[in-house]
Design an enzyme around this catalytic site. Structure first.
Site, PDB file in Angstrom:
ATOM      1  N   LYS A  65       0.754  -1.065   0.054  1.00 36.39           N
ATOM      2  CA  LYS A  65       0.068  -0.262  -0.064  1.00 36.39           C
ATOM      3  C   LYS A  65       1.103   1.137   0.059  1.00 36.39           C
ATOM      4  CE  LYS A  65      -1.994   3.024   1.964  1.00 36.39           C
ATOM      5  NZ  LYS A  65      -1.718   4.401   1.643  1.00 36.39           N
TER       6      LYS A  65
ATOM      7  N   GLU B  71       9.712   1.571  10.584  1.00 37.70           N
ATOM      8  CA  GLU B  71      10.633   2.709  10.486  1.00 37.70           C
ATOM      9  C   GLU B  71       9.929   3.905  10.433  1.00 37.70           C
ATOM     10  OE1 GLU B  71      13.368  -0.284   7.631  1.00 37.70           O
ATOM     11  OE2 GLU B  71      12.757   1.517   6.872  1.00 37.70           O
TER      12      GLU B  71
ATOM     13  N   CYS C  40      13.521  10.804   6.533  1.00 40.13           N
ATOM     14  CA  CYS C  40      13.496  10.353   7.936  1.00 40.13           C
ATOM     15  C   CYS C  40      14.604  10.674   8.591  1.00 40.13           C
ATOM     16  CB  CYS C  40      13.075   9.198   8.073  1.00 40.13           C
ATOM     17  SG  CYS C  40      13.873   7.936   7.322  1.00 40.13           S
TER      18      CYS C  40
ATOM     19  N   GLU D 112       9.111  16.632  14.897  1.00 40.09           N
ATOM     20  CA  GLU D 112       9.685  16.421  13.837  1.00 40.09           C
ATOM     21  C   GLU D 112       9.012  17.201  12.922  1.00 40.09           C
ATOM     22  OE1 GLU D 112       8.404  12.810  11.441  1.00 40.09           O
ATOM     23  OE2 GLU D 112      10.394  12.490  10.811  1.00 40.09           O
TER      24      GLU D 112
HETATM   25  P1  NAD Z   1       2.298   8.550   7.336  1.00 43.58           P
HETATM   26  O1  NAD Z   1       2.295   7.741   8.616  1.00 43.58           O
HETATM   27  O2  NAD Z   1       1.128   9.523   7.314  1.00 43.58           O
HETATM   28  O3  NAD Z   1       1.738   7.577   6.351  1.00 43.58           O
HETATM   29  C1  NAD Z   1       2.556   6.331   5.771  1.00 43.58           C
HETATM   30  C2  NAD Z   1       1.653   5.383   5.121  1.00 43.58           C
HETATM   31  O4  NAD Z   1       0.998   4.894   6.100  1.00 43.58           O
HETATM   32  C3  NAD Z   1       0.669   5.857   4.039  1.00 43.58           C
HETATM   33  O5  NAD Z   1       0.903   4.644   2.973  1.00 43.58           O
HETATM   34  C4  NAD Z   1      -0.523   6.074   4.554  1.00 43.58           C
HETATM   35  O6  NAD Z   1      -1.680   6.109   3.732  1.00 43.58           O
HETATM   36  C5  NAD Z   1      -0.340   4.977   5.597  1.00 43.58           C
HETATM   37  N1  NAD Z   1      -1.393   5.211   6.747  1.00 43.58           N
HETATM   38  C6  NAD Z   1      -1.643   6.358   7.372  1.00 43.58           C
HETATM   39  N2  NAD Z   1      -2.585   6.037   8.424  1.00 43.58           N
HETATM   40  C7  NAD Z   1      -2.854   4.642   8.358  1.00 43.58           C
HETATM   41  C8  NAD Z   1      -3.511   3.954   9.218  1.00 43.58           C
HETATM   42  N3  NAD Z   1      -4.041   4.229  10.266  1.00 43.58           N
HETATM   43  N4  NAD Z   1      -3.295   2.445   8.970  1.00 43.58           N
HETATM   44  C9  NAD Z   1      -2.485   2.164   7.924  1.00 43.58           C
HETATM   45  N5  NAD Z   1      -1.964   2.743   7.140  1.00 43.58           N
HETATM   46  C10 NAD Z   1      -1.942   4.085   7.272  1.00 43.58           C
HETATM   47  O7  NAD Z   1       3.720   9.088   7.160  1.00 43.58           O
HETATM   48  P2  NAD Z   1       3.952  10.077   5.823  1.00 43.58           P
HETATM   49  O8  NAD Z   1       3.410  11.247   6.073  1.00 43.58           O
HETATM   50  O9  NAD Z   1       3.652   9.296   4.456  1.00 43.58           O
HETATM   51  O10 NAD Z   1       5.519  10.089   5.776  1.00 43.58           O
HETATM   52  C11 NAD Z   1       6.177  10.987   6.491  1.00 43.58           C
HETATM   53  C12 NAD Z   1       6.543  10.169   7.910  1.00 43.58           C
HETATM   54  O11 NAD Z   1       7.478   8.813   7.515  1.00 43.58           O
HETATM   55  C13 NAD Z   1       7.812  11.012   8.656  1.00 43.58           C
HETATM   56  O12 NAD Z   1       7.344  10.927   9.942  1.00 43.58           O
HETATM   57  C14 NAD Z   1       8.973  10.306   8.504  1.00 43.58           C
HETATM   58  O13 NAD Z   1      10.053  10.636   9.485  1.00 43.58           O
HETATM   59  C15 NAD Z   1       8.667   8.844   8.175  1.00 43.58           C
HETATM   60  N6  NAD Z   1       9.622   7.963   7.837  1.00 43.58           N
HETATM   61  C16 NAD Z   1      10.430   7.306   8.274  1.00 43.58           C
HETATM   62  C17 NAD Z   1      11.524   6.439   7.600  1.00 43.58           C
HETATM   63  C18 NAD Z   1      12.383   5.642   8.425  1.00 43.58           C
HETATM   64  O14 NAD Z   1      13.006   4.738   7.718  1.00 43.58           O
HETATM   65  N7  NAD Z   1      12.326   5.680   9.596  1.00 43.58           N
HETATM   66  C19 NAD Z   1      11.540   6.760   6.367  1.00 43.58           C
HETATM   67  C20 NAD Z   1      10.534   7.570   5.511  1.00 43.58           C
HETATM   68  C21 NAD Z   1       9.749   8.242   6.290  1.00 43.58           C
HETATM   69  O1  6OD Z   2      18.341   3.775   2.703  1.00 45.55           O
HETATM   70  C1  6OD Z   2      17.285   3.065   3.126  1.00 45.55           C
HETATM   71  O2  6OD Z   2      17.211   1.945   3.381  1.00 45.55           O
HETATM   72  C2  6OD Z   2      16.322   3.927   3.887  1.00 45.55           C
HETATM   73  N1  6OD Z   2      15.239   2.976   4.584  1.00 45.55           N
HETATM   74  C3  6OD Z   2      16.138   4.964   4.069  1.00 45.55           C
HETATM   75  C4  6OD Z   2      15.068   5.805   4.516  1.00 45.55           C
HETATM   76  C5  6OD Z   2      14.965   7.076   4.282  1.00 45.55           C
HETATM   77  C6  6OD Z   2      13.893   7.832   4.920  1.00 45.55           C
HETATM   78  O3  6OD Z   2      13.326   8.801   4.633  1.00 45.55           O
END
Ligand code: NAD
Ligand code: 6OD
Length: 492
Positions: A183, A259, A293, A395
């Site tokens: 998804k 993550e 992130c 964040e």
């Molecule tokens: P988000 O949590 O809003 O959404 C992520 C995904 O989850 C989307 O596909 C969304 O549709 C789905 N989603 C949302 N609510 C849901 C629910 N209740 N049940 C199931 N699925 C649901 O995040 P975003 O705004 O898309 O992305 C930004 C965030 O992601 C930031 O906090 C960033 O730090 C984090 N991020 C973390 C990493 C990592 O590796 N740690 C990597 C990339 C992004």
């Molecule tokens: O490099 C990766 O494998 C990874 N998971 C990066 C995440 C980036 C976050 O926005």
């Protein structure tokens, strides 16, 4: 992804059991660059998610379930080949969805898609398992562990590095013999749709890779993560969303890998190569519009070099000009959506209300062309706030960092660790001993020294505290995407 009537947004569909499917409802996807509608997207309802999970389950019982590691590795390599063949289409899709610079899509996002499949083809095919000989009262027994797929894996990912983050999970899941339902974010449907085409062209058996589009709550994300037919959930996104998914996973006692968000610290010591620290901090705070992130939103600088560093970073940030994404020279990009821009601009206002000094940025650029309808904000450098402010704790996920001074190493480590998050930290120093002390002393899943976002896919990746649960990467991914059965044979 072709064949639309001229002038109509293209309809992007889900992919279930080897075929593209449209549901009843659709939603639209707007360009972050201009605000124009780019795509109509078929939103999966509950019955489509049921179909996707059922197709994945059936695939596990078919030829895919009987293929060994070597056979699966060959399939993964074909996927990587096909991703490389569709390179330009994937770049176009990724740039359309996110507004990111074409140069970044070409050098980071799309190559990493293929690299993820190549890496996990090798890692899974060559991973050892344990064996022990056990002395018993009558002789000996042999214990050995067998890796087996977990089953149906739900993969839910965000919008910031869409193809990179999706394939980072699909590749090890398939390498371990699972079937997946993915998804993608509602903000980035295009590259995931192309990935489905890639899977079909690479000969991935029907039902092994399924794609459902939609939102989170009361939509495809929620239907998938609370589905009883799903065996494990791997999720990348906000910490709050992770908590919601964890509650959904609790009912079925499902394995989760999360993550999540970050509020990452950068530490600049007075002994650092300051040119490298400034250039590295420009990358670590502003790459991908600060929407990684791993981006550095808190930078602590040792007092003797604070003023010089602040001046140089602010000057570099102010000089990050915005071009169209298709211009080869462009490095900057808009935020993902008007909604996210409202959030980030709200954070800029909050910082000012908390008493921040704005060294550069803090507003919205103007272009005098169609980009004025996009989601751009200025790269922003702040200073003057204490560690307890919301600006320094929450964040933001935009092109922004806050600078504060420190006096000694102990204080620097304490400031960096004063966070609810624990994803990444970046240290700029020429002192090798300090570099190793930072690795040991900083509460983060990744500590980079004199670099940032340098990735070796064999290494553990993940976060502490609110930044995640578990580690993926290398054999750590295999641990999540497979189950171990210990076989004990009495040899007497
Ligand atoms: P988000 O949590 O809003 O959404 C992520 C995904 O989850 C989307 O596909 C969304 O549709 C789905 N989603 C949302 N609510 C849901 C629910 N209740 N049940 C199931 N699925 C649901 O995040 P975003 O705004 O898309 O992305 C930004 C965030 O992601 C930031 O906090 C960033 O730090 C984090 N991020 C973390 C990493 C990592 O590796 N740690 C990597 C990339 C992004
Ligand atoms: O490099 C990766 O494998 C990874 N998971 C990066 C995440 C980036 C976050 O926005």
């Amino acid at each position: 992804m072709a064949g639309r009537p001229v002038g109509e947004p293209e309809l992007l569909r889900g992919f279930i059991d080897g075929g593209f499917v449209a549901g009843g409802k659709t939603f639209t996807k707007a360009s972050p660059v201009t605000g124009e509608i780019l795509f109509e997207v078929a939103e999966a309802d509950e019955s489509m998610v049921d179909d996707a999970v059922a197709a994945a389950r059936a695939a596990l019982n078919g030829p895919w379930g009987r293929l060994g590691e070597a056979g699966r590795a060959a399939v993964l390599r074909r996927v990587a080949d096909e991703l490389e063949r569709r390179f330009d289409d994937l770049v176009t899709a990724e740039v359309a969805d996110t507004g990111k610079a074409i140069s970044q899509a070409r050098t980071l996002d799309v190559p990493r898609g293929a690299a993820n499949f190549r890496a996990f083809a090798e890692i899974a095919a060559s991973a050892p398992t344990e064996s022990f000989t056990t002395v018993t009262p009558t002789g000996r027994a042999l214990n050995y562990a067998l890796r087996k797929p977990v089953g149906v894996v739900a993969i839910v990912v965000p919008w910031n590095l869409p193809l990179l983050l999706l394939t980072w999970k699909v590749a090890p899941a398939l390498a371990c013999g699972n079937a997946v339902v993915v998804k993608p974010s509602e903000e980035t449907p295009a590259s995931a749709t192309l990935l489905a085409e890639v899977m079909a062209a690479a000969g991935v058996p029907d039902g092994v890779f399924n794609l459902v589009h939609g939102f989170g709550p009361d939509s495809a994300g929620e239907f998938l993560t609370r589905h009883p037919g799903v065996d494990a959930i791997t999720f990348t996104g906000e910490s709050r969303t992770g908590a919601t998914i964890m509650r959904a996973a609790a009912d079925g006692v499902k394995a989760v890998s999360f993550e999540l968000g970050g509020k990452n610290a950068g530490l600049v010591f007075a002994d650092a190569d300051l040119d490298a620290a400034v250039a590295g901090s420009v990358r670590s705070s502003f790459t991908n519009g600060g929407q990684v992130c791993l981006c550095t939103e808190r930078i602590y600088v040792q007092r003797p070099v604070f003023d010089e560093f602040a001046e140089r970073l602010a000057e570099r940030a102010a000089g990050l000009t915005f071009g169209w994404p298709s211009d080869e020279a462009t490095v900057n990009m808009p935020l993902i959506s008007a909604e996210h821009r409202r959030k980030v601009l709200g954070c800029y206002d909050l910082a000012r209300a908390e008493g921040a000094t704005v060294l550069t940025g803090g507003g919205v650029p103007t272009f005098g062309d169609a980009r004025d309808g996009g989601a751009y904000v200025q790269p922003t450098v702040l200073t003057g706030l204490g560690p307890a402010t919301r600006t320094n704790r929450e964040e933001i996920f935009g092109p922004v960092c806050h600078l504060a001074p420190f006096d000694d190493e102990q204080e620097a480590f304490a400031l960096a660790n004063d966070s609810d998050y624990g994803l990444a930290a970046t240290v700029w120093t020429r002192d090798v001993g300090r570099a190793h002390r930072a690795g040991a002393g900083l509460a983060a899943g990744i500590v980079w020294v004199n670099t940032w976002f340098l990735r070796d896919l064999r290494t553990p990746f993940g976060g502490m505290r609110a930044s995640g649960i578990g580690r993926e990467g290398g054999t750590h991914s295999l641990d999540f995407y497979s189950e171990l059965t210990n076989v004990c044979v009495d040899l007497t």
